[in-house]
Design a protein around this motif. Structure first.
Motif, mmCIF file in Angstrom:
data_model
loop_
_atom_site.group_PDB
_atom_site.id
_atom_site.type_symbol
_atom_site.label_atom_id
_atom_site.label_comp_id
_atom_site.label_asym_id
_atom_site.label_seq_id
_atom_site.Cartn_x
_atom_site.Cartn_y
_atom_site.Cartn_z
ATOM 1 N N GLU A 169 -7.584 -6.203 2.702
ATOM 2 C CA GLU A 169 -7.691 -5.670 1.339
ATOM 3 C C GLU A 169 -7.110 -4.258 1.266
ATOM 4 O OE1 GLU A 169 -11.059 -5.444 -2.225
ATOM 5 O OE2 GLU A 169 -11.693 -5.627 -0.133
ATOM 6 N N MET A 170 -7.392 -3.438 2.280
ATOM 7 C CA MET A 170 -6.813 -2.093 2.325
ATOM 8 C C MET A 170 -5.293 -2.152 2.447
ATOM 9 S SD MET A 170 -9.509 -0.190 4.881
ATOM 10 C CE MET A 170 -8.536 1.316 4.998
ATOM 11 N N ALA A 171 -4.804 -3.048 3.300
ATOM 12 C CA ALA A 171 -3.361 -3.169 3.513
ATOM 13 C C ALA A 171 -2.643 -3.540 2.223
ATOM 14 C CB ALA A 171 -3.089 -4.206 4.597
ATOM 15 N N HIS A 172 -3.205 -4.478 1.480
ATOM 16 C CA HIS A 172 -2.581 -4.868 0.217
ATOM 17 C C HIS A 172 -2.645 -3.734 -0.805
ATOM 18 C CE1 HIS A 172 -2.719 -8.978 1.838
ATOM 19 N NE2 HIS A 172 -1.877 -9.305 0.873
ATOM 20 N N ALA A 173 -3.752 -3.011 -0.825
ATOM 21 C CA ALA A 173 -3.895 -1.910 -1.785
ATOM 22 C C ALA A 173 -2.914 -0.783 -1.493
ATOM 23 C CB ALA A 173 -5.324 -1.381 -1.760
ATOM 24 N N PHE A 174 -2.584 -0.571 -0.226
ATOM 25 C CA PHE A 174 -1.684 0.538 0.139
ATOM 26 C C PHE A 174 -0.350 0.427 -0.592
ATOM 27 C CE2 PHE A 174 0.816 3.388 2.674
ATOM 28 C CZ PHE A 174 -0.089 4.310 3.184
ATOM 29 N N GLY A 175 0.145 -0.795 -0.733
ATOM 30 C CA GLY A 175 1.262 -1.004 -1.650
ATOM 31 C C GLY A 175 2.659 -0.991 -1.077
ATOM 32 N N THR A 176 2.836 -0.908 0.242
ATOM 33 C CA THR A 176 4.192 -1.023 0.776
ATOM 34 C C THR A 176 4.650 -2.474 0.622
ATOM 35 O OG1 THR A 176 3.356 -1.435 3.017
ATOM 36 C CG2 THR A 176 3.919 0.847 2.446
ATOM 37 N N PRO A 177 5.960 -2.709 0.469
ATOM 38 C CA PRO A 177 6.431 -4.082 0.288
ATOM 39 C C PRO A 177 6.186 -4.976 1.497
ATOM 40 C CG PRO A 177 8.103 -2.502 -0.398
ATOM 41 C CD PRO A 177 7.031 -1.724 0.305
ATOM 42 N N VAL A 215 9.301 9.176 2.810
ATOM 43 C CA VAL A 215 8.292 8.552 3.678
ATOM 44 C C VAL A 215 6.927 9.198 3.465
ATOM 45 C CG1 VAL A 215 7.617 8.194 6.084
ATOM 46 C CG2 VAL A 215 10.001 7.858 5.389
ATOM 47 N N ILE A 216 6.924 10.519 3.323
ATOM 48 C CA ILE A 216 5.677 11.257 3.089
ATOM 49 C C ILE A 216 5.079 10.873 1.742
ATOM 50 C CG2 ILE A 216 4.722 13.566 2.701
ATOM 51 C CD1 ILE A 216 6.949 14.538 4.721
ATOM 52 N N ALA A 217 5.925 10.802 0.714
ATOM 53 C CA ALA A 217 5.451 10.440 -0.621
ATOM 54 C C ALA A 217 4.871 9.031 -0.638
ATOM 55 C CB ALA A 217 6.594 10.552 -1.636
ATOM 56 N N ALA A 218 5.506 8.111 0.102
ATOM 57 C CA ALA A 218 4.995 6.739 0.182
ATOM 58 C C ALA A 218 3.623 6.715 0.844
ATOM 59 C CB ALA A 218 5.978 5.853 0.941
ATOM 60 N N ALA A 219 3.434 7.564 1.857
ATOM 61 C CA ALA A 219 2.133 7.637 2.532
ATOM 62 C C ALA A 219 1.055 8.143 1.588
ATOM 63 C CB ALA A 219 2.237 8.545 3.757
ATOM 64 N N VAL A 220 1.327 9.230 0.880
ATOM 65 C CA VAL A 220 0.344 9.794 -0.049
ATOM 66 C C VAL A 220 0.020 8.794 -1.150
ATOM 67 C CG1 VAL A 220 -0.130 11.668 -1.671
ATOM 68 C CG2 VAL A 220 1.091 12.153 0.460
ATOM 69 N N LYS A 221 1.055 8.191 -1.707
ATOM 70 C CA LYS A 221 0.867 7.188 -2.763
ATOM 71 C C LYS A 221 -0.021 6.043 -2.275
ATOM 72 C CE LYS A 221 3.755 3.961 -5.483
ATOM 73 N NZ LYS A 221 3.446 4.375 -6.854
ATOM 74 N N GLY A 222 0.235 5.598 -1.039
ATOM 75 C CA GLY A 222 -0.537 4.486 -0.486
ATOM 76 C C GLY A 222 -1.987 4.842 -0.248
ATOM 77 N N ILE A 223 -2.228 6.035 0.307
ATOM 78 C CA ILE A 223 -3.612 6.466 0.565
ATOM 79 C C ILE A 223 -4.387 6.573 -0.747
ATOM 80 C CG2 ILE A 223 -5.071 8.303 1.471
ATOM 81 C CD1 ILE A 223 -2.649 9.016 3.331
ATOM 82 N N GLU A 241 2.291 -4.245 -13.472
ATOM 83 C CA GLU A 241 1.488 -4.756 -12.367
ATOM 84 C C GLU A 241 2.173 -4.459 -11.040
ATOM 85 O OE1 GLU A 241 -2.023 -6.454 -11.081
ATOM 86 O OE2 GLU A 241 -1.389 -6.070 -13.152
ATOM 87 N N GLN A 242 1.381 -3.993 -10.065
ATOM 88 C CA GLN A 242 1.933 -3.716 -8.742
ATOM 89 C C GLN A 242 2.307 -5.029 -8.061
ATOM 90 O OE1 GLN A 242 0.072 -0.707 -6.171
ATOM 91 N NE2 GLN A 242 -0.016 -2.266 -4.576
ATOM 92 N N ALA A 243 3.537 -5.079 -7.541
ATOM 93 C CA ALA A 243 4.002 -6.297 -6.884
ATOM 94 C C ALA A 243 3.210 -6.537 -5.601
ATOM 95 C CB ALA A 243 5.492 -6.180 -6.572
ATOM 96 N N SER A 244 2.945 -7.792 -5.306
ATOM 97 C CA SER A 244 2.222 -8.138 -4.080
ATOM 98 C C SER A 244 3.137 -7.945 -2.880
ATOM 99 C CB SER A 244 1.741 -9.590 -4.135
ATOM 100 O OG SER A 244 0.823 -9.764 -5.194
ATOM 101 N N PRO A 245 2.626 -7.356 -1.815
ATOM 102 C CA PRO A 245 3.453 -7.173 -0.618
ATOM 103 C C PRO A 245 3.725 -8.505 0.067
ATOM 104 C CG PRO A 245 1.202 -6.487 -0.185
ATOM 105 C CD PRO A 245 1.274 -6.799 -1.647
ATOM 106 N N PHE A 246 4.760 -8.515 0.890
ATOM 107 C CA PHE A 246 5.093 -9.689 1.678
ATOM 108 C C PHE A 246 4.552 -9.494 3.091
ATOM 109 C CE2 PHE A 246 8.079 -9.897 -1.773
ATOM 110 C CZ PHE A 246 8.250 -11.262 -2.006
ATOM 111 N N ILE A 247 4.034 -10.562 3.663
ATOM 112 C CA ILE A 247 3.405 -10.493 4.979
ATOM 113 C C ILE A 247 4.344 -11.079 6.028
ATOM 114 C CG2 ILE A 247 1.483 -11.285 6.404
ATOM 115 C CD1 ILE A 247 -0.171 -11.389 3.798
#
Length: 347
Positions: A169-177, A215-223, A241-247
């Motif tokens: 759940e945390m991984a999906h919320a972080f939001g990286t593709p 990369v830093i901005a992506a980290a802050v956004k994800g946290i 809507e935030q797109a679902s990441p791919f696993i």
């Protein structure tokens, strides 16, 4: 809506932090030859209201700097009077390595292979033990920030044990593709957290010894996204809507088959198909050129940045997805990077 309950005093290493306040606490990690103590700075933001205790750590490998800056920016965004729960921010875990701009400790040990450590072991074991006992076990959730190793760059991505529902759940919320369903390695921070029943994810992005704004901005956004999901900060309505990441269920490194100079023809985030040329390797005068090709369809999530290789060196890290998904992953990566680029403030 139920009224939020007021938080309680939280205690770290003998220091009490009241609700709505912050404190920086020094965790003694070791002593130098001079008997001068060496401390790990632990910043505790105890929110006014009850909620989770989230640890955000960086620089377990002392040369991985993007996470250090991400933690600094994060702390500037968090208001303890509005926070639900507690944020425990540790920008530099491996203070020895950070001082020497090195991934390792002075004894050449990797701190992220020494957990849970030992009270009477090596320097690395003692540091791991102190951090495990006095910080990790006080928290309910963990986000650990990393970069690629020296001369290796990583696409912004999250790694987690997706069999653990809370970590997933945390991984999906972080939001990286891209989410890499990664096995837990013995001796890692993820391993000690998992053993203690604490959900944990690892963010990977960029290269060691660099500050990379995107990369830093992506980290802050994800946290921040994870903190919203956990109810620590106010949720906001999204315009889209935030797109679902791919696993990615598996990944592999493509290695050089000869020594020489590398000329890459693909980059991080690109989709590749089986048999596609990834790079050319040749001698300085161009004789005996070899080609590196993709073994399967996938996405480039890691890459050696140094254009000099020896036979056997890992050059490209490819992640593999369900059949036909690679094209969608590539498009989502492009959209994600464009969105984060628009948010980056490099002033």
């Amino acid at each position: 809506m139920a009224k939020a309950r007021l938080n309680k005093v939280i205690e770290f290493m003998g220091t009490e932090v009241p609700p709505g306040q912050s404190a920086t606490i020094d965790l003694e990690a070791a002593q130098l030859y001079t008997h001068s103590p060496l401390h790990i700075p632990v910043h505790v933001v105890n929110g006014r209201y009850q909620g989770p205790v989230l640890l955000v750590s960086a620089a377990i490998h002392g040369d991985e700097l993007n996470g250090v800056e991400a933690v600094r920016q994060l702390l500037n965004k968090v208001d303890p009077l509005k926070l639900h729960g507690t944020l425990v921010a540790v920008p530099v875990v491996n203070v020895f390595g950070f001082i020497h701009k090195s991934r390792y400790l002075p004894d050449r040990r990797d701190l992220n292979r020494c957990f849970p450590g030992s009270e009477r072991g090596s320097t690395a074991a003692r540091m791991a033990y102190q951090f495990s006992e006095h910080v990790v076990k006080k928290c309910t959730h963990i986000i650990d920030l990393h970069t690629g190793a020296i001369h290796r760059g990583n696409l912004p991505q999250v790694r987690a044990n997706l069999e653990d529902e809370a970590s997933a759940e945390m991984a999906h919320a972080f939001g990286t593709p891209v989410i890499l369903d990664a096995a837990i390695r013995d001796g890692s921070l993820r391993a000690v957290a998992d053993a203690a029943g604490i959900p944990v994810i690892t963010y990977e992005g960029g290269e060691a010894l660099r500050f990379e704004p995107l990369v830093i901005a992506a980290a802050v956004k994800g946290i921040v996204s994870v903190m919203r999901m956990l109810g620590m900060i106010r949720r906001v309505s999204r315009k889209k809507e935030q797109a679902s990441p791919f696993i990615a269920r598996s990944s592999s490194w493509v290695r050089a088959e000869q020594n020489g100079i590398v000329r890459c023809v693909v980059a991080l985030g690109e989709r590749v198909i089986k048999g596609q040329v990834l790079a050319y390797i040749s001698a300085p005068l161009g004789h005996g050129e070899d080609t590196m090709v993709a073994p399967r369809d996938g996405i480039v999530i890691g890459q050696q940045m140094l254009p000099l290789v020896n036979e056997g060196d890992a050059v490209f890290h490819l992640a593999y997805f369900s059949k036909g998904a690679s094209s969608e992953v590539e498009q989502q990566i492009e959209s994600f990077l464009d969105e984060v680029s628009d948010e980056v403030d490099i002033t």
